[in-house]
Design a protein around this motif. Structure first.
Motif, mmCIF file in Angstrom:
data_model
loop_
_atom_site.group_PDB
_atom_site.id
_atom_site.type_symbol
_atom_site.label_atom_id
_atom_site.label_comp_id
_atom_site.label_asym_id
_atom_site.label_seq_id
_atom_site.Cartn_x
_atom_site.Cartn_y
_atom_site.Cartn_z
ATOM 1 N N PHE A 53 -58.545 17.650 24.034
ATOM 2 C CA PHE A 53 -59.751 17.178 23.149
ATOM 3 C C PHE A 53 -60.006 18.461 22.519
ATOM 4 O O PHE A 53 -60.218 18.385 21.168
ATOM 5 N N LEU A 54 -60.569 19.532 23.221
ATOM 6 C CA LEU A 54 -61.711 20.766 22.182
ATOM 7 C C LEU A 54 -60.361 21.178 21.521
ATOM 8 O O LEU A 54 -60.338 22.274 20.178
ATOM 9 N N ASP A 55 -58.760 21.220 22.274
ATOM 10 C CA ASP A 55 -58.261 22.267 20.939
ATOM 11 C C ASP A 55 -57.747 21.208 20.022
ATOM 12 O O ASP A 55 -57.500 22.026 18.729
ATOM 13 N N TRP A 56 -57.752 20.085 20.185
ATOM 14 C CA TRP A 56 -58.007 19.160 19.303
ATOM 15 C C TRP A 56 -59.341 19.544 17.794
ATOM 16 O O TRP A 56 -58.864 19.679 16.447
ATOM 17 N N VAL A 57 -59.797 19.241 18.293
ATOM 18 C CA VAL A 57 -61.256 20.335 17.310
ATOM 19 C C VAL A 57 -61.160 21.469 16.715
ATOM 20 O O VAL A 57 -60.843 20.742 16.214
#
Length: 129
Positions: A53-57
């Motif tokens: 998720f944080l990589d996507w953000v």
């Protein structure tokens, strides 16, 4: 009973007294979570889910030419961490997942205040003008 993240965020924001701007930031993180497709109940969240998720953000911020994508990802990380820590304290989950390290961010300095020595130098440099 399984709890999804939006219910946990809702309960967290009701339990805490937060400013409207802070509430909006949490809701923004929640919207990003839903856009990412985070249908995992918070009881089943693992470190890899949080990292993805944080990589996507971060990637999304880069694609939208954000000025500080590292800070954007770190804010989402802080919000998730706060909600999951609160859920653990409320015994909604057994333990929060381990979180990846914060991303490098460009720290933007706010106002620059002069030191006493700099003020004195400025004063004496302009004293006779």
């Amino acid at each position: 009973m399984q709890t999804n993240l939006d219910a946990a965020v809702d309960r967290y924001l009701r339990a805490k007294t937060v400013a409207r701007g802070t509430r909006n930031e949490y809701l923004s993180t929640l919207r990003k979570w839903e856009q990412w497709g985070g249908g995992v109940p918070i009881e089943q969240l693992q470190r890899k889910d949080v990292r993805e998720f944080l990589d996507w953000v971060h990637q999304r911020a880069v694609e939208h030419e954000g000025t500080n994508p590292g800070r954007t990802a770190n804010k989402a990380r802080e919000h998730l961490r706060a909600v999951l820590s609160w859920a653990w304290e409320q015994e909604l989950i057994d333990a929060p997942p381990r979180f990846p390290r914060p991303r490098h961010q460009r720290d933007v300095a706010g106002r620059h205040y002069l030191t006493k020595a700099e003020l004195n130098a400025l004063y004496f440099a302009t004293h006779e003008m």
